[in-house]
Design a protein around this motif. Structure first.
Motif, PDB file in Angstrom:
ATOM      1  N   THR A   1      -0.513  -4.275   1.156  1.00  0.00           N
ATOM      2  CA  THR A   1      -1.043  -4.218  -0.063  1.00  0.00           C
ATOM      3  C   THR A   1      -0.698  -2.841  -1.024  1.00  0.00           C
ATOM      4  OG1 THR A   1      -3.207  -4.161   1.395  1.00  0.00           O
ATOM      5  CG2 THR A   1      -3.918  -3.342  -0.378  1.00  0.00           C
ATOM      6  N   GLU A   2      -0.181  -1.430  -0.036  1.00  0.00           N
ATOM      7  CA  GLU A   2       0.545  -0.596  -0.885  1.00  0.00           C
ATOM      8  C   GLU A   2       1.820  -0.689  -0.497  1.00  0.00           C
ATOM      9  OE1 GLU A   2       0.773   0.720   3.528  1.00  0.00           O
ATOM     10  OE2 GLU A   2      -0.697  -0.675   2.157  1.00  0.00           O
ATOM     11  N   GLN A   3       2.302  -1.355  -0.915  1.00  0.00           N
ATOM     12  CA  GLN A   3       3.733  -1.608  -1.473  1.00  0.00           C
ATOM     13  C   GLN A   3       4.025  -2.843  -1.749  1.00  0.00           C
ATOM     14  OE1 GLN A   3       6.112  -1.081   2.449  1.00  0.00           O
ATOM     15  NE2 GLN A   3       5.563   0.642   3.021  1.00  0.00           N
ATOM     16  N   CYS A   4       4.486  -4.106  -1.456  1.00  0.00           N
ATOM     17  CA  CYS A   4       5.295  -5.107  -2.374  1.00  0.00           C
ATOM     18  C   CYS A   4       3.794  -5.552  -2.763  1.00  0.00           C
ATOM     19  CB  CYS A   4       5.426  -6.133  -1.097  1.00  0.00           C
ATOM     20  SG  CYS A   4       7.000  -5.255  -0.219  1.00  0.00           S
ATOM     21  N   VAL A   5       2.584  -5.424  -2.797  1.00  0.00           N
ATOM     22  CA  VAL A   5       1.689  -6.847  -2.827  1.00  0.00           C
ATOM     23  C   VAL A   5       1.500  -5.294  -4.311  1.00  0.00           C
ATOM     24  CG1 VAL A   5      -1.084  -6.838  -3.740  1.00  0.00           C
ATOM     25  CG2 VAL A   5       0.182  -7.062  -1.424  1.00  0.00           C
ATOM     26  N   LEU A   6       1.297  -3.844  -4.571  1.00  0.00           N
ATOM     27  CA  LEU A   6       0.883  -3.268  -5.330  1.00  0.00           C
ATOM     28  C   LEU A   6       2.200  -3.212  -6.734  1.00  0.00           C
ATOM     29  CD1 LEU A   6       0.229  -1.065  -7.207  1.00  0.00           C
ATOM     30  CD2 LEU A   6       1.398   0.586  -5.176  1.00  0.00           C
ATOM     31  N   TYR A   7       3.433  -3.137  -6.028  1.00  0.00           N
ATOM     32  CA  TYR A   7       4.647  -3.464  -7.315  1.00  0.00           C
ATOM     33  C   TYR A   7       4.775  -5.248  -7.392  1.00  0.00           C
ATOM     34  CZ  TYR A   7       6.321   0.903  -3.951  1.00  0.00           C
ATOM     35  OH  TYR A   7       6.405   1.828  -3.510  1.00  0.00           O
ATOM     36  N   SER A   8       4.266  -5.319  -7.035  1.00  0.00           N
ATOM     37  CA  SER A   8       4.320  -6.837  -7.751  1.00  0.00           C
ATOM     38  C   SER A   8       3.169  -7.196  -8.692  1.00  0.00           C
ATOM     39  CB  SER A   8       3.875  -7.797  -6.902  1.00  0.00           C
ATOM     40  OG  SER A   8       5.556  -7.954  -5.932  1.00  0.00           O
ATOM     41  N   ALA A   9       1.921  -6.559  -8.260  1.00  0.00           N
ATOM     42  CA  ALA A   9       0.825  -6.520  -8.818  1.00  0.00           C
ATOM     43  C   ALA A   9       1.701  -5.835 -10.713  1.00  0.00           C
ATOM     44  CB  ALA A   9      -0.312  -6.146  -8.650  1.00  0.00           C
TER      45      ALA A   9
ATOM     46  N   MET B   1      -4.740  -1.108  -8.583  1.00  0.00           N
ATOM     47  CA  MET B   1      -4.216  -2.358  -9.904  1.00  0.00           C
ATOM     48  C   MET B   1      -5.915  -2.715 -10.513  1.00  0.00           C
ATOM     49  SD  MET B   1      -2.584  -4.027  -6.964  1.00  0.00           S
ATOM     50  CE  MET B   1      -2.554  -3.477  -5.118  1.00  0.00           C
ATOM     51  N   ARG B   2      -6.871  -1.932  -9.741  1.00  0.00           N
ATOM     52  CA  ARG B   2      -8.476  -2.386 -11.296  1.00  0.00           C
ATOM     53  C   ARG B   2      -8.151  -1.853 -12.074  1.00  0.00           C
ATOM     54  NH1 ARG B   2     -11.374  -1.156  -6.235  1.00  0.00           N
ATOM     55  NH2 ARG B   2     -12.132  -2.804  -4.900  1.00  0.00           N
ATOM     56  N   ARG B   3      -7.366  -0.297 -12.126  1.00  0.00           N
ATOM     57  CA  ARG B   3      -7.729   0.904 -13.209  1.00  0.00           C
ATOM     58  C   ARG B   3      -6.548   0.308 -13.820  1.00  0.00           C
ATOM     59  NH1 ARG B   3     -10.010   6.348 -11.533  1.00  0.00           N
ATOM     60  NH2 ARG B   3     -12.489   6.508 -10.497  1.00  0.00           N
ATOM     61  N   ASN B   4      -5.326   0.116 -13.083  1.00  0.00           N
ATOM     62  CA  ASN B   4      -4.029   0.555 -13.826  1.00  0.00           C
ATOM     63  C   ASN B   4      -3.522  -0.240 -15.081  1.00  0.00           C
ATOM     64  OD1 ASN B   4      -4.821   3.660 -13.126  1.00  0.00           O
ATOM     65  ND2 ASN B   4      -2.645   3.597 -12.262  1.00  0.00           N
ATOM     66  N   MET B   5      -4.094  -1.538 -13.910  1.00  0.00           N
ATOM     67  CA  MET B   5      -3.925  -2.772 -14.209  1.00  0.00           C
ATOM     68  C   MET B   5      -4.236  -3.877 -15.086  1.00  0.00           C
ATOM     69  SD  MET B   5      -1.157  -2.578 -10.789  1.00  0.00           S
ATOM     70  CE  MET B   5      -0.302  -1.379 -10.231  1.00  0.00           C
ATOM     71  N   ALA B   6      -6.136  -3.598 -14.752  1.00  0.00           N
ATOM     72  CA  ALA B   6      -7.123  -4.088 -15.012  1.00  0.00           C
ATOM     73  C   ALA B   6      -7.095  -5.494 -14.351  1.00  0.00           C
ATOM     74  CB  ALA B   6      -6.591  -4.656 -16.561  1.00  0.00           C
TER      75      ALA B   6
END
Length: 188
Positions: free
Chosen positions: A123-131, A163-168
């Protein structure tokens, strides 16, 4: 159903031969039912499931070899329930983002995808960067909060909030997510 969405399964075909494997494994066990549910829904709704995975530095390998290596590893029980079927698509990546120097963006464009639903690890690495990379490509991003695994719970919660705030991003449990893209007015 129009192919407006794709399920992106990040780094779940894993040998777990890394220093954080024993810390990560319990979180993966918790996320497996959510991932399995998303895969089943994607199949029943005819939404493409795209596995984006590291190749463990084996540049001559292909997805079948990567899967065999993961299924023969010490945590094969974390791989077997979510192994790709014959209809799944597979993209090999070298870095954290599913998009960085991979054909994923092109593939999504060819499929007419406007919404990606992300699940997998970490979550805090690959999922975040992919999002983030999906967001900057103007894709509608959803993250199944119950279908992502973490190494550090505190950082994972912070990543989901970013992801919620910065990427909607639409971040909620998989059963509450739709594969249909929301209308433009509903997007933040």
């Amino acid at each position: 159903m129009d192919r407006t969405a794709a399920l992106i399964v990040i780094d779940m075909i894993n040998t777990y031969e890394h220093e954080d494997a024993d810390t990560l494994a319990p979180s993966v066990r918790t996320a497996l039912p959510g991932i399995r549910l998303l895969l089943d829904r994607a199949r029943s709704e005819r939404v493409p499931a795209i596995y984006v995975n590291d190749n463990f530095g084996q540049w001559r390998s292909h997805h079948g070899e990567i899967l065999r290596a993961a299924l023969s590893g010490r945590y094969a029980d974390l791989v077997e329930p979510i192994a790709p079927d014959g209809d799944a698509l597979f993209v090999v990546k070298a870095r954290h983002s599913a998009f960085f120097e991979t054909p994923l963006g092109y593939l999504l464009d060819q499929l007419g995808v406007g919404r990606v639903v992300l699940c997998g690890q970490v979550t805090e690495q690959c999922v975040l960067y992919s999002a983030l990379d999906a967001h900057i490509r103007h894709l509608d991003v959803a993250v199944a909060a119950d279908a992502v695994a973490h190494i550090d719970a505190r950082l994972a919660e912070a990543a989901l909030e970013m992801m919620r705030r910065n990427m909607a991003a639409d971040v909620r449990p998989g059963p509450d997510l739709s594969f249909d893209a929301p209308p433009p007015a509903a997007r933040s």
